[in-house]
Design a protein around this motif. Structure first.
Motif, PDB file in Angstrom:
ATOM      1  N   LYS A   1      -6.691   3.456  -2.291  1.00  0.00           N
ATOM      2  CA  LYS A   1      -6.700   5.104  -1.876  1.00  0.00           C
ATOM      3  C   LYS A   1      -5.629   5.057  -0.960  1.00  0.00           C
ATOM      4  O   LYS A   1      -6.418   5.656  -0.472  1.00  0.00           O
ATOM      5  N   VAL A   2      -4.569   5.309  -1.339  1.00  0.00           N
ATOM      6  CA  VAL A   2      -3.796   5.955   0.022  1.00  0.00           C
ATOM      7  C   VAL A   2      -3.962   7.657   0.084  1.00  0.00           C
ATOM      8  O   VAL A   2      -3.557   8.606  -0.681  1.00  0.00           O
ATOM      9  N   ILE A   3      -4.270   7.743   1.519  1.00  0.00           N
ATOM     10  CA  ILE A   3      -4.115   9.068   1.707  1.00  0.00           C
ATOM     11  C   ILE A   3      -3.108   9.697   2.332  1.00  0.00           C
ATOM     12  O   ILE A   3      -2.416   9.019   3.088  1.00  0.00           O
ATOM     13  N   ALA A   4      -1.958  10.765   1.627  1.00  0.00           N
ATOM     14  CA  ALA A   4      -1.051  10.869   2.034  1.00  0.00           C
ATOM     15  C   ALA A   4      -0.251  11.944   1.909  1.00  0.00           C
ATOM     16  O   ALA A   4      -0.778  12.913   1.630  1.00  0.00           O
TER      17      ALA A   4
ATOM     18  N   VAL B   1       8.380  11.577  -5.381  1.00  0.00           N
ATOM     19  CA  VAL B   1       8.226  12.501  -4.066  1.00  0.00           C
ATOM     20  C   VAL B   1       8.372  10.937  -2.408  1.00  0.00           C
ATOM     21  O   VAL B   1       7.905   9.778  -2.845  1.00  0.00           O
ATOM     22  N   LYS B   2       8.802  11.327  -1.541  1.00  0.00           N
ATOM     23  CA  LYS B   2       8.473  11.198  -0.110  1.00  0.00           C
ATOM     24  C   LYS B   2       7.387  11.257   0.098  1.00  0.00           C
ATOM     25  O   LYS B   2       7.107  12.768   0.478  1.00  0.00           O
ATOM     26  N   VAL B   3       6.659  10.432   0.576  1.00  0.00           N
ATOM     27  CA  VAL B   3       5.187  10.742   1.684  1.00  0.00           C
ATOM     28  C   VAL B   3       5.481   9.754   2.624  1.00  0.00           C
ATOM     29  O   VAL B   3       5.343   8.610   3.044  1.00  0.00           O
ATOM     30  N   LYS B   4       4.320  10.492   3.932  1.00  0.00           N
ATOM     31  CA  LYS B   4       4.140   9.794   4.699  1.00  0.00           C
ATOM     32  C   LYS B   4       2.212   9.618   5.017  1.00  0.00           C
ATOM     33  O   LYS B   4       1.589  10.628   4.415  1.00  0.00           O
ATOM     34  N   VAL B   5       2.461   8.096   4.798  1.00  0.00           N
ATOM     35  CA  VAL B   5       1.248   7.813   5.124  1.00  0.00           C
ATOM     36  C   VAL B   5       0.127   8.113   6.100  1.00  0.00           C
ATOM     37  O   VAL B   5       0.300   8.139   6.892  1.00  0.00           O
ATOM     38  N   LEU B   6      -1.279   8.191   5.755  1.00  0.00           N
ATOM     39  CA  LEU B   6      -2.117   9.006   6.662  1.00  0.00           C
ATOM     40  C   LEU B   6      -3.943   7.813   6.628  1.00  0.00           C
ATOM     41  O   LEU B   6      -4.182   7.771   8.066  1.00  0.00           O
ATOM     42  N   GLY B   7      -3.767   7.374   5.642  1.00  0.00           N
ATOM     43  CA  GLY B   7      -4.998   6.643   5.958  1.00  0.00           C
ATOM     44  C   GLY B   7      -5.045   6.214   4.627  1.00  0.00           C
ATOM     45  O   GLY B   7      -4.421   6.266   3.774  1.00  0.00           O
ATOM     46  N   VAL B   8      -6.254   5.410   4.404  1.00  0.00           N
ATOM     47  CA  VAL B   8      -6.323   4.327   2.801  1.00  0.00           C
ATOM     48  C   VAL B   8      -7.678   5.022   3.302  1.00  0.00           C
ATOM     49  O   VAL B   8      -8.806   3.955   4.406  1.00  0.00           O
ATOM     50  N   LEU B   9      -8.223   4.854   1.780  1.00  0.00           N
ATOM     51  CA  LEU B   9     -10.132   4.146   1.952  1.00  0.00           C
ATOM     52  C   LEU B   9     -10.292   3.337   0.515  1.00  0.00           C
ATOM     53  O   LEU B   9      -9.382   2.933  -0.554  1.00  0.00           O
ATOM     54  N   ALA B  10     -11.333   2.727   0.870  1.00  0.00           N
ATOM     55  CA  ALA B  10     -11.487   1.180   0.354  1.00  0.00           C
ATOM     56  C   ALA B  10     -12.014   1.122  -1.109  1.00  0.00           C
ATOM     57  O   ALA B  10     -13.439   1.330  -0.626  1.00  0.00           O
TER      58      ALA B  10
ATOM     59  N   ASP C   1      -2.275   2.651  10.607  1.00  0.00           N
ATOM     60  CA  ASP C   1      -1.341   1.310  10.338  1.00  0.00           C
ATOM     61  C   ASP C   1      -2.355   1.154   9.431  1.00  0.00           C
ATOM     62  O   ASP C   1      -2.315  -0.904   8.956  1.00  0.00           O
ATOM     63  N   PHE C   2      -3.738   0.368   9.494  1.00  0.00           N
ATOM     64  CA  PHE C   2      -4.071  -0.425   8.556  1.00  0.00           C
ATOM     65  C   PHE C   2      -3.509   0.086   7.094  1.00  0.00           C
ATOM     66  O   PHE C   2      -3.008  -0.835   6.139  1.00  0.00           O
ATOM     67  N   ALA C   3      -3.796   0.823   6.978  1.00  0.00           N
ATOM     68  CA  ALA C   3      -3.081   1.162   5.655  1.00  0.00           C
ATOM     69  C   ALA C   3      -2.118   1.252   5.353  1.00  0.00           C
ATOM     70  O   ALA C   3      -1.050   0.104   4.480  1.00  0.00           O
ATOM     71  N   VAL C   4      -0.884   1.116   5.801  1.00  0.00           N
ATOM     72  CA  VAL C   4       0.666   0.602   6.054  1.00  0.00           C
ATOM     73  C   VAL C   4       0.928  -1.089   5.876  1.00  0.00           C
ATOM     74  O   VAL C   4       1.353  -1.857   5.558  1.00  0.00           O
ATOM     75  N   GLU C   5       0.025  -1.596   6.792  1.00  0.00           N
ATOM     76  CA  GLU C   5      -0.491  -3.179   6.619  1.00  0.00           C
ATOM     77  C   GLU C   5      -0.772  -3.353   5.677  1.00  0.00           C
ATOM     78  O   GLU C   5      -0.229  -3.915   4.971  1.00  0.00           O
ATOM     79  N   THR C   6      -1.633  -2.859   4.952  1.00  0.00           N
ATOM     80  CA  THR C   6      -2.647  -2.810   3.440  1.00  0.00           C
ATOM     81  C   THR C   6      -0.429  -2.538   2.393  1.00  0.00           C
ATOM     82  O   THR C   6      -0.870  -3.576   1.273  1.00  0.00           O
ATOM     83  N   ILE C   7      -0.586  -1.624   2.332  1.00  0.00           N
ATOM     84  CA  ILE C   7       1.187  -1.367   1.720  1.00  0.00           C
ATOM     85  C   ILE C   7       1.602  -2.776   1.303  1.00  0.00           C
ATOM     86  O   ILE C   7       1.963  -3.020   0.034  1.00  0.00           O
ATOM     87  N   ARG C   8       2.036  -2.339   3.090  1.00  0.00           N
ATOM     88  CA  ARG C   8       2.913  -4.600   3.004  1.00  0.00           C
ATOM     89  C   ARG C   8       2.316  -6.209   2.125  1.00  0.00           C
ATOM     90  O   ARG C   8       3.040  -6.457   1.471  1.00  0.00           O
TER      91      ARG C   8
END
Length: 293
Positions: free
Chosen positions: A156-159, A137-146, A215-222
């Protein structure tokens, strides 16, 4: 880009495997061959669904097996199920992974102070639909939990699925807090306690259990994508038995590229699709304990 799956073995047993195919019917690895981005310009990501919401079977991408099919985790010779820890039932989101990411176990994160867990990044998809195992599935990232799991960083990415009716309204972690009050707290509670019935201690979190923003989540994914690139190009050695065999990463970028014949040989060694085995009755029990303050 579309993908299909092929089941081998018997569901609810250690023989179960779910292999992936591309639109041309060629076998691929969901870890290495499905693109991380669904749409890079719009910052949308692909998510491989391992566990549909409300289910208990602990399914995961088999990172140590050729072509990395989805399989059920096994402990002490038995397939694993997560317990229903009051008030939760199974997984409370569609749970899965972002392909072409890798949490490097030799890289100590500057924010968490812990190294990665040697897996792709996990995703909790919070939309209204119950997805299917193996769905991409295509998801939009909203945030992340460490989460800190036994001394390792386990993001744990929230999307949210972009096709979900609520996707237009949810664009940040603060939107989740505002429109789904209690859901993020339930997420922290779930991850804190889900291993306790197995005799393990509660999990802990970096940032005092607070979610980081989009923004933090996307940078972590990258960042984890860059670790994955180093992994499949052999600039970084695979550890813990990781299997990097792939079908689509260009041969100039990955020495692990394999042929269609090699991929088919992997399938030929597995058990043919058979009947589902029953789920143990204990899986439906509820576990209650009073949390320590």
């Amino acid at each position: 880009m579309s993908f299909t799956v092929e089941q081998r073995g018997n569901l609810n047993t250690s023989s179960y495997r779910l292999f992936f195919k591309d639109a041309d019917g060629k076998y691929i690895s969901p870890f290495h061959d499905i693109p991380m981005y669904a749409d890079e310009e719009q910052t949308l990501f692909n998510m491989v669904v391992e566990v549909p919401r409300w289910t208990n079977a602990k399914m995961e991408i088999a990172t140590k097996e050729a072509l990395n099919p989805i399989k059920q985790d096994v402990k002490k010779g038995k397939v694993r199920y997560v317990a229903n820890v009051f008030p939760h039932k199974g997984y409370i989101w569609n749970y899965g992974a972002i392909p072409q990411t890798w949490e490097d176990p030799r890289h100590k994160d500057a924010d968490t102070g812990c190294c990665g867990d040697n897996d792709p990044m996990d995703v909790c998809e919070i939309g209204t639909k119950v997805c299917s195992r193996g769905e991409v599935v295509k998801v939009k990232v909203l945030g992340v939990l460490a989460m800190i799991d036994e001394g390792e960083t386990d993001w744990k990415v929230i999307a949210i699925n972009i096709e979900d009716p609520e996707a237009r309204s949810l664009n940040s972690i603060s939107d989740v807090q505002r429109l789904k009050p209690g859901y993020l707290e339930a997420t922290v509670d779930w991850f804190t306690r889900y291993k306790v019935p197995d005799g393990k201690p509660e999990n802990h979190f970096a940032f005092d259990g607070q979610f980081r923003d989009k923004d933090f989540a996307v940078e972590t994914i990258r960042n984890t994508h860059s670790f994955w690139k180093a992994l499949v190009s052999r600039q970084s050695d695979a550890v813990g038995g990781l299997n990097c065999k792939n079908m689509r990463v260009s041969s100039g970028e990955s020495p692990y590229r394999c042929s269609e014949a090699e991929a088919k040989a992997v399938l030929d060694k597995t058990s043919p699709c058979g009947s589902d085995e029953p789920v143990p009755s204990t899986v439906h029990q509820w576990f209650y304990y009073e949390r320590k303050k």
